[in-house]
Design an enzyme around this catalytic site. Sequence first.
Site, PDB file in Angstrom:
ATOM      1  N   GLU A 112     -13.535  -5.705   7.286  1.00  0.00           N
ATOM      2  CA  GLU A 112     -13.322  -4.526   8.144  1.00  0.00           C
ATOM      3  C   GLU A 112     -13.785  -4.806   9.574  1.00  0.00           C
ATOM      4  OE1 GLU A 112     -12.843  -0.310   7.466  1.00  0.00           O
ATOM      5  OE2 GLU A 112     -11.361  -1.866   7.713  1.00  0.00           O
TER       6      GLU A 112
ATOM      7  N   SER B 151       0.806  -1.221   0.000  1.00  0.00           N
ATOM      8  CA  SER B 151       0.000   0.000   0.000  1.00  0.00           C
ATOM      9  C   SER B 151       0.837   1.268   0.000  1.00  0.00           C
ATOM     10  CB  SER B 151      -0.917   0.020   1.231  1.00  0.00           C
ATOM     11  OG  SER B 151      -1.822   1.103   1.143  1.00  0.00           O
TER      12      SER B 151
ATOM     13  N   GLY C 284      -2.928   3.493  10.233  1.00  0.00           N
ATOM     14  CA  GLY C 284      -3.252   4.198  11.477  1.00  0.00           C
ATOM     15  C   GLY C 284      -3.352   5.700  11.341  1.00  0.00           C
ATOM     16  N   ALA C 285      -3.507   6.206  10.129  1.00  0.00           N
ATOM     17  CA  ALA C 285      -3.576   7.658   9.923  1.00  0.00           C
ATOM     18  C   ALA C 285      -4.992   8.121   9.583  1.00  0.00           C
ATOM     19  CB  ALA C 285      -2.607   8.073   8.810  1.00  0.00           C
TER      20      ALA C 285
ATOM     21  N   ASP D   6     -15.614   3.631   4.859  1.00  0.00           N
ATOM     22  CA  ASP D   6     -14.291   3.449   4.246  1.00  0.00           C
ATOM     23  C   ASP D   6     -14.329   2.393   3.149  1.00  0.00           C
ATOM     24  OD1 ASP D   6     -13.657   5.208   6.250  1.00  0.00           O
ATOM     25  OD2 ASP D   6     -11.933   4.093   6.993  1.00  0.00           O
TER      26      ASP D   6
ATOM     27  N   LEU E 140      -6.822   7.066   7.062  1.00  0.00           N
ATOM     28  CA  LEU E 140      -6.950   7.210   5.603  1.00  0.00           C
ATOM     29  C   LEU E 140      -7.550   5.966   4.938  1.00  0.00           C
ATOM     30  CD1 LEU E 140      -3.519   8.962   4.934  1.00  0.00           C
ATOM     31  CD2 LEU E 140      -5.762  10.051   5.155  1.00  0.00           C
ATOM     32  N   GLY E 141      -8.155   5.096   5.742  1.00  0.00           N
ATOM     33  CA  GLY E 141      -8.860   3.951   5.161  1.00  0.00           C
ATOM     34  C   GLY E 141      -7.962   2.853   4.636  1.00  0.00           C
ATOM     35  N   SER E 142      -6.757   2.695   5.231  1.00  0.00           N
ATOM     36  CA  SER E 142      -5.832   1.680   4.700  1.00  0.00           C
ATOM     37  C   SER E 142      -6.367   0.266   4.904  1.00  0.00           C
ATOM     38  CB  SER E 142      -4.445   1.827   5.340  1.00  0.00           C
ATOM     39  OG  SER E 142      -4.519   1.648   6.745  1.00  0.00           O
ATOM     40  N   SER E 143      -6.997   0.001   6.052  1.00  0.00           N
ATOM     41  CA  SER E 143      -7.498  -1.365   6.290  1.00  0.00           C
ATOM     42  C   SER E 143      -8.671  -1.678   5.363  1.00  0.00           C
ATOM     43  CB  SER E 143      -7.908  -1.556   7.752  1.00  0.00           C
ATOM     44  OG  SER E 143      -9.034  -0.761   8.068  1.00  0.00           O
TER      45      SER E 143
END
Length: 397
Positions: free
Chosen positions: A194, A136, A141-142, A205, A144-147
């Site tokens: 999720e 990625s 953890g920011a 997200d 920004l919808g990474s998970s």
Amino acid sequence: MWARELAVSAPGKVILHGEHAVVLGKVALAVALDLRTFLRLRPGAEGRLSISLPGVGVRRSWETPGLRALRGRIAGKGSGGWSRCPGGLDALREFAGIAAGASAPESLATLAFLYMCLAISAKYGDVPSVDIVVWSELPTGAGLGSSAAYAVCLAAALLMVCGAISCPLQEGESTARWTEEELTLINSWAFRGERVIHGNPSGVDNAVGTWGGALRYQAGKITPLKRVPTLRILLTNTKVPRSTKVLVAGVKEKILKFPAIMNPVLDSIDAISQECQSVLEAMPANPSPEHYPVLEEFFDINQHHLNVLGVGHPSLDRLCQVTASHSLHSKLTGAGGGGCGITLLPPDTSPLAVEAAKQDLCACGFECWETKIGAPGVTLHSCSSLSARVLHALAQS
């Protein structure tokens, strides 16, 4: 037997307007961020399923007969289908050697992968013998919808391998997208992934990761906007850690203490979201330079409102000051208290101004990306169409 090498990508997300007010039933606008998660899918050794996540140092491989047996054992524990069985995740943790309560990204990513693979194959086909690598551009953890981007990529790839959705990429094409019906199925499975990672996510997200563009969220109802322009932004991570739970509790406390003062602020944030939606929907049909100053004013007003709610931070004030010195307009995105901010880059912004702003932000110790919002959702790619940088990252497994 899966026989093609392909790639899937899904975007991250930012909240454009409506953070915190959305918890209290107001409108929020979430937009797809063109920093993406990429998944490479290729045929694996017969009887083996492999997952590699070079970003978090995961490389795991299992024999498919063992996974099939595990799936059967979990299914035998409950009558409601194995995926709804309360003991299912515990059995997966034990199988993968993940401690109960482990919350490190690599543990949750492995657990979500196993869950999605077994649940999807239980419904649509056999456990596949494939080799999957996921990398990625999004920081974890920011906010920004990474998970979610990870879950969307997994859902699309596994549903495709198991035959639940088509493989729309024809020979010679570089990219393709699935039908609306198939996207709905991808989104529903991504949401389940999720839930393994976050417990009780809103669904915003994964919906942004699936459909891209922008969507409106209010009181649990998610509505994709029909037409959305692609806007250039700077995304800045202040790297200041924060607790979303603590920030949300602080806002609620302030509203209880000063309802006559705070409720009009929430109403104004709601109005900004709705006015911004109108501007965005008007832009693709008739883009005009006059739209950008309006969007910039929305940024400025909302940033002040978020400070009034108590979710600002000196790092975010600094970010806004630095970009203002280059005649650019910024606001926090997400929970606040640090975290990330976004800066609008109108079309007439000079490259020199953008570069100077980036240098000044990096000098503050921040991390900065020039990217776009309103990006496309989950996409299927031929591997040859990916950039050398992405191909290199996916090869580090």
